[in-house]
Design an enzyme around this catalytic site. Structure first.
Site, PDB file in Angstrom:
ATOM      1  N   LYS A 137     -37.091 -47.423  26.538  1.00 46.52           N
ATOM      2  CA  LYS A 137     -36.396 -46.544  27.490  1.00 46.52           C
ATOM      3  C   LYS A 137     -36.466 -45.090  27.030  1.00 46.52           C
ATOM      4  CE  LYS A 137     -32.097 -45.420  27.584  1.00 46.52           C
ATOM      5  NZ  LYS A 137     -30.628 -45.374  27.605  1.00 46.52           N
ATOM      6  N   ASP A 142     -32.396 -47.894  32.605  1.00 48.08           N
ATOM      7  CA  ASP A 142     -31.058 -47.832  32.009  1.00 48.08           C
ATOM      8  C   ASP A 142     -30.126 -48.734  32.814  1.00 48.08           C
ATOM      9  OD1 ASP A 142     -30.545 -46.454  34.349  1.00 48.08           O
ATOM     10  OD2 ASP A 142     -29.676 -44.698  33.370  1.00 48.08           O
TER      11      ASP A 142
END
Length: 320
Positions: free
Chosen positions: A187, A205
Protein backbone atom coordinates in the site's frame (compact mmCIF):
# COMPACT_ATOMS: atom_id res chain seq x y z
CA UNK A 1 -95.29 -61.62 -0.38
CA UNK A 2 -94.01 -62.93 2.93
CA UNK A 3 -92.77 -60.60 5.70
CA UNK A 4 -89.20 -61.78 5.04
CA UNK A 5 -89.47 -60.90 1.34
CA UNK A 6 -90.92 -57.48 2.25
CA UNK A 7 -87.97 -56.89 4.59
CA UNK A 8 -85.43 -57.81 1.92
CA UNK A 9 -87.06 -55.51 -0.65
CA UNK A 10 -87.04 -52.69 1.89
CA UNK A 11 -83.34 -53.15 2.61
CA UNK A 12 -82.54 -53.13 -1.12
CA UNK A 13 -84.53 -49.92 -1.58
CA UNK A 14 -82.75 -48.28 1.35
CA UNK A 15 -79.34 -49.25 -0.04
CA UNK A 16 -80.26 -47.82 -3.46
CA UNK A 17 -81.41 -44.62 -1.74
CA UNK A 18 -78.08 -44.24 0.10
CA UNK A 19 -76.09 -44.76 -3.14
CA UNK A 20 -78.21 -42.15 -4.90
CA UNK A 21 -77.63 -39.68 -2.06
CA UNK A 22 -73.80 -40.17 -2.16
CA UNK A 23 -73.77 -39.75 -5.93
CA UNK A 24 -75.79 -36.57 -5.62
CA UNK A 25 -73.43 -35.24 -2.96
CA UNK A 26 -70.41 -35.98 -5.15
CA UNK A 27 -72.05 -34.16 -8.07
CA UNK A 28 -72.95 -31.20 -5.87
CA UNK A 29 -69.37 -31.04 -4.50
CA UNK A 30 -67.88 -31.02 -7.99
CA UNK A 31 -70.31 -28.35 -9.02
CA UNK A 32 -69.45 -26.19 -6.01
CA UNK A 33 -65.74 -26.64 -6.61
CA UNK A 34 -66.14 -25.66 -10.25
CA UNK A 35 -68.19 -22.62 -9.27
CA UNK A 36 -65.58 -21.60 -6.65
CA UNK A 37 -62.81 -21.87 -9.22
CA UNK A 38 -64.78 -19.83 -11.75
CA UNK A 39 -65.36 -17.09 -9.16
CA UNK A 40 -61.69 -17.14 -7.89
CA UNK A 41 -58.74 -14.85 -8.85
CA UNK A 42 -58.67 -14.08 -12.55
CA UNK A 43 -55.88 -13.45 -15.04
CA UNK A 44 -53.52 -15.96 -13.52
CA UNK A 45 -53.50 -14.37 -10.04
CA UNK A 46 -52.58 -16.68 -7.18
CA UNK A 47 -55.35 -17.52 -4.78
CA UNK A 48 -53.39 -16.31 -1.75
CA UNK A 49 -53.93 -13.68 0.88
CA UNK A 50 -52.60 -10.24 -0.17
CA UNK A 51 -49.61 -8.96 1.83
CA UNK A 52 -50.27 -6.38 4.49
CA UNK A 53 -49.93 -2.75 3.51
CA UNK A 54 -46.32 -1.58 3.75
CA UNK A 55 -44.88 -5.09 3.70
CA UNK A 56 -41.67 -5.43 1.69
CA UNK A 57 -41.78 -7.69 -1.31
CA UNK A 58 -38.76 -9.94 -1.95
CA UNK A 59 -36.41 -8.74 -4.67
CA UNK A 60 -36.56 -10.77 -7.85
CA UNK A 61 -33.66 -9.16 -9.74
CA UNK A 62 -31.42 -11.51 -11.65
CA UNK A 63 -27.82 -11.96 -10.44
CA UNK A 64 -25.54 -9.39 -12.03
CA UNK A 65 -23.27 -10.78 -14.72
CA UNK A 66 -19.53 -10.15 -14.72
CA UNK A 67 -19.85 -7.90 -17.77
CA UNK A 68 -22.65 -5.86 -16.18
CA UNK A 69 -20.61 -5.42 -12.99
CA UNK A 70 -17.57 -4.20 -14.93
CA UNK A 71 -19.69 -1.71 -16.84
CA UNK A 72 -21.28 -0.46 -13.62
CA UNK A 73 -17.88 -0.19 -11.93
CA UNK A 74 -16.47 1.89 -14.77
CA UNK A 75 -19.53 4.11 -14.75
CA UNK A 76 -19.07 4.69 -11.01
CA UNK A 77 -15.47 5.72 -11.69
CA UNK A 78 -16.58 8.19 -14.39
CA UNK A 79 -19.23 9.72 -12.16
CA UNK A 80 -16.83 10.00 -9.21
CA UNK A 81 -14.43 11.81 -11.55
CA UNK A 82 -17.18 14.39 -12.13
CA UNK A 83 -17.89 14.70 -8.41
CA UNK A 84 -14.24 14.90 -7.33
CA UNK A 85 -12.26 16.47 -10.21
CA UNK A 86 -9.85 17.72 -7.55
CA UNK A 87 -9.19 14.31 -5.93
CA UNK A 88 -5.58 14.05 -4.74
CA UNK A 89 -3.38 12.39 -2.11
CA UNK A 90 -4.30 13.93 1.23
CA UNK A 91 -0.77 13.95 2.61
CA UNK A 92 1.36 17.09 2.33
CA UNK A 93 4.73 16.44 0.63
CA UNK A 94 7.31 18.16 -1.55
CA UNK A 95 9.41 15.20 -2.69
CA UNK A 96 9.36 11.37 -2.72
CA UNK A 97 11.13 11.09 0.65
CA UNK A 98 8.57 13.29 2.40
CA UNK A 99 5.71 11.31 0.87
CA UNK A 100 7.31 8.02 1.92
CA UNK A 101 7.78 9.20 5.51
CA UNK A 102 4.28 10.71 5.69
CA UNK A 103 2.69 7.50 4.40
CA UNK A 104 4.51 5.39 7.00
CA UNK A 105 3.34 7.80 9.71
CA UNK A 106 -0.27 7.63 8.48
CA UNK A 107 -0.76 4.09 9.78
CA UNK A 108 -3.43 3.99 12.51
CA UNK A 109 -4.03 7.74 12.41
CA UNK A 110 -5.52 10.41 10.15
CA UNK A 111 -3.81 12.20 7.30
CA UNK A 112 -4.71 15.41 9.09
CA UNK A 113 -2.68 14.45 12.16
CA UNK A 114 0.26 13.48 9.96
CA UNK A 115 0.09 16.77 8.05
CA UNK A 116 0.07 18.68 11.32
CA UNK A 117 3.15 16.76 12.50
CA UNK A 118 5.43 16.64 9.45
CA UNK A 119 6.31 20.38 9.21
CA UNK A 120 8.30 20.16 12.46
CA UNK A 121 9.65 16.73 11.49
CA UNK A 122 11.06 17.83 8.13
CA UNK A 123 12.35 21.10 9.55
CA UNK A 124 14.55 19.06 11.90
CA UNK A 125 15.21 16.02 9.67
CA UNK A 126 14.93 17.06 5.99
CA UNK A 127 16.87 14.15 4.41
CA UNK A 128 17.25 10.38 4.80
CA UNK A 129 20.75 10.97 6.15
CA UNK A 130 19.32 13.22 8.88
CA UNK A 131 16.68 10.71 9.95
CA UNK A 132 19.18 7.83 9.86
CA UNK A 133 21.41 9.73 12.29
CA UNK A 134 18.58 10.82 14.58
CA UNK A 135 18.55 10.06 18.30
CA UNK A 136 15.56 7.68 18.60
CA UNK A 137 14.11 9.34 21.70
CA UNK A 138 14.23 12.78 20.06
CA UNK A 139 12.60 11.53 16.87
CA UNK A 140 9.91 9.80 18.92
CA UNK A 141 8.95 13.05 20.59
CA UNK A 142 8.57 14.83 17.25
CA UNK A 143 6.26 12.18 15.77
CA UNK A 144 4.46 11.39 19.03
CA UNK A 145 1.14 13.00 17.90
CA UNK A 146 0.74 10.34 15.21
CA UNK A 147 0.58 7.48 17.73
CA UNK A 148 2.64 4.27 17.90
CA UNK A 149 5.60 6.65 17.83
CA UNK A 150 8.25 4.18 19.02
CA UNK A 151 7.51 1.62 16.32
CA UNK A 152 7.21 4.36 13.70
CA UNK A 153 10.52 5.90 14.79
CA UNK A 154 12.21 2.51 14.32
CA UNK A 155 10.71 2.21 10.84
CA UNK A 156 11.76 5.72 9.84
CA UNK A 157 15.33 5.24 11.03
CA UNK A 158 15.48 1.81 9.39
CA UNK A 159 14.15 2.91 6.00
CA UNK A 160 16.30 6.06 6.04
CA UNK A 161 19.39 3.99 6.80
CA UNK A 162 18.52 1.68 3.90
CA UNK A 163 18.05 4.65 1.58
CA UNK A 164 21.40 6.07 2.63
CA UNK A 165 23.33 2.83 2.40
CA UNK A 166 21.66 1.02 -0.50
CA UNK A 167 20.09 3.69 -2.69
CA UNK A 168 22.46 6.67 -2.41
CA UNK A 169 19.95 8.58 -0.32
CA UNK A 170 17.26 8.43 -3.02
CA UNK A 171 13.81 6.84 -2.84
CA UNK A 172 13.68 4.00 -5.42
CA UNK A 173 11.00 4.14 -8.09
CA UNK A 174 10.06 0.46 -8.25
CA UNK A 175 7.71 -1.68 -6.20
CA UNK A 176 10.33 -4.39 -5.89
CA UNK A 177 12.82 -2.04 -4.21
CA UNK A 178 10.33 -0.07 -2.11
CA UNK A 179 8.90 -3.10 -0.31
CA UNK A 180 12.40 -4.07 0.88
CA UNK A 181 12.48 -0.94 3.08
CA UNK A 182 11.55 -1.34 6.77
CA UNK A 183 7.92 -0.40 7.41
CA UNK A 184 7.00 -0.27 3.71
CA UNK A 185 4.35 -2.61 2.30
CA UNK A 186 2.48 -2.70 -1.00
CA UNK A 187 0.00 0.00 0.00
CA UNK A 188 2.73 2.47 0.98
CA UNK A 189 4.76 1.59 -2.09
CA UNK A 190 1.80 2.17 -4.41
CA UNK A 191 1.09 5.55 -2.80
CA UNK A 192 4.69 6.64 -3.43
CA UNK A 193 4.84 5.22 -6.94
CA UNK A 194 1.55 6.70 -8.06
CA UNK A 195 2.02 10.17 -6.60
CA UNK A 196 5.79 10.76 -6.66
CA UNK A 197 6.80 8.80 -9.77
CA UNK A 198 3.59 8.68 -11.87
CA UNK A 199 3.71 4.89 -11.86
CA UNK A 200 0.09 3.60 -11.72
CA UNK A 201 -0.85 1.79 -8.53
CA UNK A 202 -3.92 0.87 -6.47
CA UNK A 203 -3.97 2.07 -2.87
CA UNK A 204 -5.98 -0.53 -0.96
CA UNK A 205 -6.60 1.12 2.39
CA UNK A 206 -9.61 0.58 4.67
CA UNK A 207 -11.80 3.02 2.70
CA UNK A 208 -10.92 1.46 -0.65
CA UNK A 209 -11.59 -2.07 0.57
CA UNK A 210 -14.88 -1.15 2.24
CA UNK A 211 -16.31 0.62 -0.80
CA UNK A 212 -15.35 -1.93 -3.46
CA UNK A 213 -17.04 -4.60 -1.35
CA UNK A 214 -20.17 -2.45 -0.87
CA UNK A 215 -20.27 -1.93 -4.62
CA UNK A 216 -19.92 -5.71 -5.16
CA UNK A 217 -16.78 -5.37 -7.26
CA UNK A 218 -15.20 -8.08 -5.13
CA UNK A 219 -15.87 -9.94 -1.90
CA UNK A 220 -12.19 -10.39 -1.08
CA UNK A 221 -10.92 -9.18 2.31
CA UNK A 222 -7.16 -9.59 1.86
CA UNK A 223 -5.69 -6.31 0.49
CA UNK A 224 -3.45 -8.08 -2.04
CA UNK A 225 -6.40 -10.08 -3.40
CA UNK A 226 -8.54 -6.93 -3.49
CA UNK A 227 -5.80 -5.16 -5.46
CA UNK A 228 -5.62 -8.04 -7.92
CA UNK A 229 -9.41 -8.17 -8.39
CA UNK A 230 -9.79 -4.44 -9.03
CA UNK A 231 -6.78 -4.38 -11.35
CA UNK A 232 -8.71 -6.74 -13.65
CA UNK A 233 -11.65 -4.32 -13.90
CA UNK A 234 -9.85 -1.09 -14.80
CA UNK A 235 -7.06 -0.19 -17.22
CA UNK A 236 -3.73 0.47 -15.55
CA UNK A 237 -3.84 4.16 -16.50
CA UNK A 238 -6.83 4.63 -14.17
CA UNK A 239 -5.42 2.99 -11.03
CA UNK A 240 -3.95 5.97 -9.22
CA UNK A 241 -6.84 8.38 -9.77
CA UNK A 242 -9.39 5.63 -9.13
CA UNK A 243 -7.77 5.14 -5.72
CA UNK A 244 -7.99 8.86 -4.92
CA UNK A 245 -11.67 9.05 -5.96
CA UNK A 246 -12.70 6.00 -3.95
CA UNK A 247 -10.82 7.16 -0.85
CA UNK A 248 -12.27 10.66 -1.19
CA UNK A 249 -15.78 9.23 -1.41
CA UNK A 250 -15.22 6.90 1.53
CA UNK A 251 -14.00 9.74 3.75
CA UNK A 252 -16.72 12.19 2.78
CA UNK A 253 -19.89 10.22 2.02
CA UNK A 254 -19.68 6.43 2.30
CA UNK A 255 -18.64 6.19 5.94
CA UNK A 256 -17.97 2.92 7.70
CA UNK A 257 -20.67 3.05 10.37
CA UNK A 258 -23.27 5.37 8.86
CA UNK A 259 -22.95 6.08 5.15
CA UNK A 260 -24.83 9.13 3.86
CA UNK A 261 -26.89 7.20 1.30
CA UNK A 262 -29.46 9.97 0.89
CA UNK A 263 -26.77 12.44 -0.19
CA UNK A 264 -24.72 10.04 -2.30
CA UNK A 265 -24.23 11.12 -5.93
CA UNK A 266 -23.87 7.52 -7.11
CA UNK A 267 -26.69 5.99 -5.05
CA UNK A 268 -28.43 4.90 -8.27
CA UNK A 269 -25.46 2.64 -9.03
CA UNK A 270 -24.93 1.22 -5.54
CA UNK A 271 -26.26 -2.27 -4.70
CA UNK A 272 -25.83 -1.50 -0.99
CA UNK A 273 -28.01 1.62 -1.00
CA UNK A 274 -30.01 1.77 2.23
CA UNK A 275 -27.28 0.58 4.59
CA UNK A 276 -27.04 4.14 5.85
CA UNK A 277 -29.21 7.22 6.25
CA UNK A 278 -31.54 7.61 3.23
CA UNK A 279 -33.32 10.80 4.27
CA UNK A 280 -31.68 13.54 2.14
CA UNK A 281 -31.68 16.23 4.82
CA UNK A 282 -30.35 13.94 7.52
CA UNK A 283 -27.77 12.48 5.14
CA UNK A 284 -26.42 15.95 4.27
CA UNK A 285 -25.49 16.42 7.91
CA UNK A 286 -23.21 13.37 7.67
CA UNK A 287 -21.05 14.78 4.87
CA UNK A 288 -17.45 15.63 5.78
CA UNK A 289 -14.66 17.96 4.69
CA UNK A 290 -15.43 20.26 1.76
CA UNK A 291 -18.78 18.56 1.04
CA UNK A 292 -19.93 19.39 4.55
CA UNK A 293 -18.40 22.87 4.61
CA UNK A 294 -15.44 21.87 6.82
CA UNK A 295 -11.65 22.22 6.37
CA UNK A 296 -9.85 19.47 4.51
CA UNK A 297 -6.92 17.34 5.69
CA UNK A 298 -4.03 19.10 3.97
CA UNK A 299 -2.42 22.25 5.32
CA UNK A 300 -1.20 22.93 1.78
CA UNK A 301 -3.87 21.54 -0.57
CA UNK A 302 -3.62 21.76 -4.38
CA UNK A 303 -4.80 25.04 -5.96
CA UNK A 304 -7.97 23.47 -7.39
CA UNK A 305 -9.15 22.13 -4.03
CA UNK A 306 -12.49 23.87 -3.28
CA UNK A 307 -12.38 23.48 0.51
CA UNK A 308 -10.51 25.21 3.29
CA UNK A 309 -6.96 24.17 4.27
CA UNK A 310 -6.52 22.20 7.47
CA UNK A 311 -5.45 24.15 10.58
CA UNK A 312 -1.89 23.74 11.94
CA UNK A 313 -1.28 21.57 14.99
CA UNK A 314 -2.41 23.28 18.19
CA UNK A 315 -4.99 25.56 16.57
CA UNK A 316 -7.87 26.10 19.02
CA UNK A 317 -11.21 24.66 17.92
CA UNK A 318 -13.21 27.16 15.90
CA UNK A 319 -10.19 29.35 15.22
CA UNK A 320 -9.40 27.88 11.79
Amino acid sequence: MSPKQNSAVGEQAAAKSKKSTKAANRTTGKSASTESASNGPANGEAATTAPAAGAKRPKSAKPESRLAMVRRARRINRELADVYPYAHPELDFRNPFELLVATVLSAQTTDLRVNQTTPALFAKYPTPEDVAAAVPEELEQVIRPTGFFRAKARSLIGLSTALRDRFDGEVPGTLKDLVTLPGVGRKTANVVLGNAFDVPGLTVDTHFGRLVRRWKWTDEEDPVKVESAIAEIFPKSEWTMLSHRIIFHGRRVCHSRKPACGACPIAHLCPSYGEGETDPEKAKKLLKYELGGYPGQRLSPPPDYPGKPAPPLGTPAGAE
